[in-house]
Design a protein around this motif. Structure first.
Motif, short mmCIF file in Angstrom:
data_model
loop_
_atom_site.label_atom_id
_atom_site.label_comp_id
_atom_site.label_asym_id
_atom_site.label_seq_id
_atom_site.Cartn_x
_atom_site.Cartn_y
_atom_site.Cartn_z
N TYR A 1 -13.64 60.93 17.71
CA TYR A 1 -13.96 61.81 16.58
C TYR A 1 -12.68 62.32 15.91
CZ TYR A 1 -16.06 65.94 14.26
OH TYR A 1 -16.46 66.90 13.36
N ARG A 2 -11.74 62.82 16.74
CA ARG A 2 -10.47 63.33 16.19
C ARG A 2 -9.68 62.21 15.52
NH1 ARG A 2 -10.27 66.78 20.64
NH2 ARG A 2 -9.20 65.19 21.87
N SER A 3 -9.68 61.04 16.13
CA SER A 3 -8.92 59.91 15.58
C SER A 3 -9.45 59.52 14.20
CB SER A 3 -9.01 58.71 16.53
OG SER A 3 -8.47 59.02 17.79
N ILE A 4 -10.77 59.48 14.07
CA ILE A 4 -11.37 59.11 12.78
C ILE A 4 -11.08 60.19 11.73
CG2 ILE A 4 -13.58 58.73 11.59
CD1 ILE A 4 -14.56 57.37 14.17
N LYS A 5 -11.18 61.45 12.13
CA LYS A 5 -10.86 62.54 11.19
C LYS A 5 -9.40 62.48 10.76
CE LYS A 5 -12.34 66.37 13.20
NZ LYS A 5 -12.69 67.80 13.25
N ASP A 6 -8.52 62.15 11.70
CA ASP A 6 -7.09 62.06 11.37
C ASP A 6 -6.82 60.92 10.39
OD1 ASP A 6 -6.51 64.18 12.99
OD2 ASP A 6 -5.78 62.98 14.69
N ILE A 7 -7.46 59.77 10.62
CA ILE A 7 -7.28 58.63 9.71
C ILE A 7 -7.79 59.01 8.32
CG2 ILE A 7 -8.04 56.26 9.20
CD1 ILE A 7 -8.13 55.84 12.30
#
Length: 653
Positions: free
Chosen positions: A97-103
């Motif tokens: 979830y965090r990775s997708i939000k960061d991207i």
């Protein structure tokens, strides 16, 4: 190029799935270890992992629907918990979830609109999956999701078992004398040197008797059996409703209806309810007039109190009297192969696609497999399974297997799909002869299939039917249905299977005129189901309260109330074992789009290739890469109108 349909290792499904799930977990861990995550090095392979898993799972679920057996049931029971646990783990993975939000945050300006759509859908879905919740809430969601998967499968299996258990044996020819010859031949058997007739709750058989059965008590017998199937599903319904409410409230929604709308085109509960009541109010008066016509005809047979099990029988008589529609007259003109080949010819004329039959392996000898060429380029494969069988679930559906996309190595994946129906089966010396209603169903399911198979989107999560809002997913299927009533389209395949004579203009005109026969009654019935479904999920109903809600809606809008023993909800698989919970309204919501789109063709002609190719470009090829309201506007250059639907259905002028 295409993966073979292969379930030779069905007994080993659990072990094979466990291995694949563990490999997927390891691959996701590897992706999460990447320091500088981008769309290409994280989201691309992440989507592919999901696709590969779906490609393995789809045949396992599919075979249980089309070749149901003790083994397929056992496999379902073994794999459903594994999938539920995996999907819940994934949906609650804070690192993904965090990775997708960061991207999304770091690279949005350099990404295209379709990639942004993938990211935004994923962020939304991770929130709906439980990301951001406390650990104890996440654990409870896991338990709920697992239980709901099990309950959904059990609901469906109960219904299939109950359907298969019932047989009605008729010995007196007087009781079957009005049943069409082809239906009668399928029902006929010899016992003790006497001809008898067997009717079941399989849809072709049930419809044959409820529509043409001369004996009123036998009509009630089979109707009662059909509407009282699987009473054990009441307990399952109670638990499903309770768990869905709990899940919704854990995720911060007031109720499941509100939760459901988070992924749909409709904006609010009030908008859905108002939409349904608008349809009901505009159709109700005419529905009562239509029903009164049926009641008047029944009075000629001495029936003073019309019942639900009388309606199909006397409606068919009325329809024949009004339009001279004799299904038995038409069926020789709708032989299955002729219909398919003519249908393919029509699709080629308007969409520039060709169907070429191949001998690819399938699950039954009656299944036909075709490769689809788009602008003379091999682009998709479709499996078509049309005939009813005892080991096959009732109804009709399209199931997507592979999705069109371009992988991380710049290789194109071609899509595949299945169409499944339950048309009259062929027998030795007797081809499968369809009703026109069956033809309409085939067009409907092909509409779904083309929406998936003609996609040009390169991201799997929004390609084909993936990522399409649930209340618009029926748009392409209902749109294609309309063409099954067009004279020039019908002439492509409505040919007598023996004489090769084309169905006459006069006979076709009767079908077209009869299309809107009892259209108001049909609309009211669909609104009844949709209101029941949606209101059922607005607060918690238990036990007798479920029936009380349905009764209250019927009191409000139904033209005819069914007998008290009718337990429609026990067989409402769309919302208890399908994907339509708090979403059954979608059929009518999407029909507004489809009717308005079809109006564009009525204003020109049905073979308007320029218009058809525009529809193909903006609706079929774009999949879920944009919201459907945007795509519709790009196609039609206007907003859709409810009145287009009501005009086509001859409810308003």
């Amino acid at each position: 190029m295409f993966q073979d349909f292969n379930i030779d290792k069905l007994e080993q499904s659990k072990e094979l799935l466990e291995k694949k799930l563990n490999e997927s977990r390891e691959a996701i861990d590897a992706l999460l270890s990447i320091k500088n995550k981008t769309y290409d090095n994280f989201l691309k392979p992440y989507q592919e992992l999901a696709e590969k898993l779906n490609e393995f799972l789809t045949p396992l679920f599919h075979i249980d629907s089309v070749k149901n057996s003790k083994l397929t049931q056992k496999v379902q029971e073994e794999i459903i918990p594994l999938i539920s646990i995996y999907e819940t783990e994934l949906s609650q993975n804070e690192n993904i979830y965090r990775s997708i939000k960061d991207i999304h945050s770091n690279y949005k300006s350099s990404l295209n609109d379709i990639q942004i759509k993938v990211l935004e859908n994923e962020i939304r879905d991770f929130k709906l999956g439980g990301c951001g919740l406390e650990e104890n809430e996440k654990n409870r969601l896991k338990e709920i999701n697992l239980r709901l998967s099990t309950l959904s499968n059990k609901f469906s299996q109960n219904l299939l078992d109950a359907t298969n258990e019932f047989e009605m044996i008729v010995e007196d020819f007087e009781d079957v004398k009005e049943i069409p010859k082809s239906d009668l031949e399928l029902a006929m058997f010899e016992e003790e040197r006497k001809t008898k007739y067997k009717f079941t709750l399989q849809m072709p058989s049930y419809l044959a008797y409820i529509t043409y059965g001369s004996n009123r008590s036998l009509r009630e017998n089979i109707y009662k059996a059909y509407t009282t199937r699987a009473p054990e599903n009441q307990k399952i319904i109670d638990e499903i409703l309770e768990l869905k409410l709990e899940r919704s409230q854990i995720l911060g929604f007031k109720n499941y209806a509100q939760y459901s709308l988070a992924t749909k085109m409709a904006n609010s509960e009030e908008e859905v309810i108002n939409f349904l009541y608008e349809l009901a109010h505009k159709a109700k008066e005419k529905a009562f007039i239509e029903l009164d016509e049926v009641a008047q005809l029944a009075k000629d047979d001495g029936i003073t109190q019309l019942q639900s099990y009388d309606v199909s029988y006397y409606s068919e008589k009325l329809k024949k009297a009004k339009y001279d529609i004799d299904q038995e007259y038409y069926r020789p003109y709708f032989e299955q192969d002729s219909v398919l080949n003519g249908f393919f010819d029509f699709l080629n004329k308007v969409f520039d696609i060709k169907f070429k039959q191949t001998n690819a392996k399938a699950w039954d000898e009656k299944v036909k497999v075709y490769d689809i060429y788009d602008d003379n380029t091999l682009s998709a494969r479709i499996y078509i399974d049309l005939e009813s069988r005892k080991d096959k679930r009732g109804g009709a559906w399209m199931n997507n297997w592979h999705t069109h996309y371009v992988n991380q190595h710049n290789q194109k994946q071609l899509p595949t799909a299945y169409i499944v129906c339950n048309f009259p089966p062929s027998k030795e010396g007797t081809p499968s002869l369809l009703r026109h209603d069956d033809v309409v169903t085939l067009f409907h399911e092909m509409g779904h299939a083309l929406h998936h198979l003609l996609s040009k989107v390169e991201e799997p999560f929004v390609s084909g039917i993936s990522g399409v809002a649930w209340d618009t997913v029926e748009f392409p299927s209902q749109f294609l249905e309309y063409f099954s009533y067009d004279k020039d389209v019908l002439k492509l395949f409505a040919k007598h299977y023996e004489t090769k004579e084309v169905l006459s203009d006069e006979a076709i005109e009767r079908i077209i005129k009869a299309r809107n026969f009892q259209s108001s009654l049909a609309l009211i019935r669909q609104v009844e189901f949709a209101l029941f479904d949606f209101k059922l999920y607005q607060k918690l109903y238990k036990g007798d309260e479920v029936q009380a809600l349905l009764d209250s809606i019927r009191d409000e809008i139904a033209a005819l109330k069914p007998p008290a023993y009718n337990k429609f909800q026990h067989g409402f698989s769309h919302i208890f074992s399908g994907g339509y919970s708090a979403g059954y309204y979608s059929y009518k919501w999407a029909e507004v789009l489809s009717a308005d789109a079809y109006y564009e063709f009525l204003n020109t002609n049905v073979f308007n290739k320029e218009l058809a190719l525009r529809y193909k470009k903006f609706i079929l090829q774009m999949g879920g890469s944009k919201d459907m309201n945007e795509l519709f506007y790009e196609f039609a250059h206007k907003e859709p109108s409810v009145d287009a639907l009501l005009k086509i259905d001859d409810i308003i002028s």
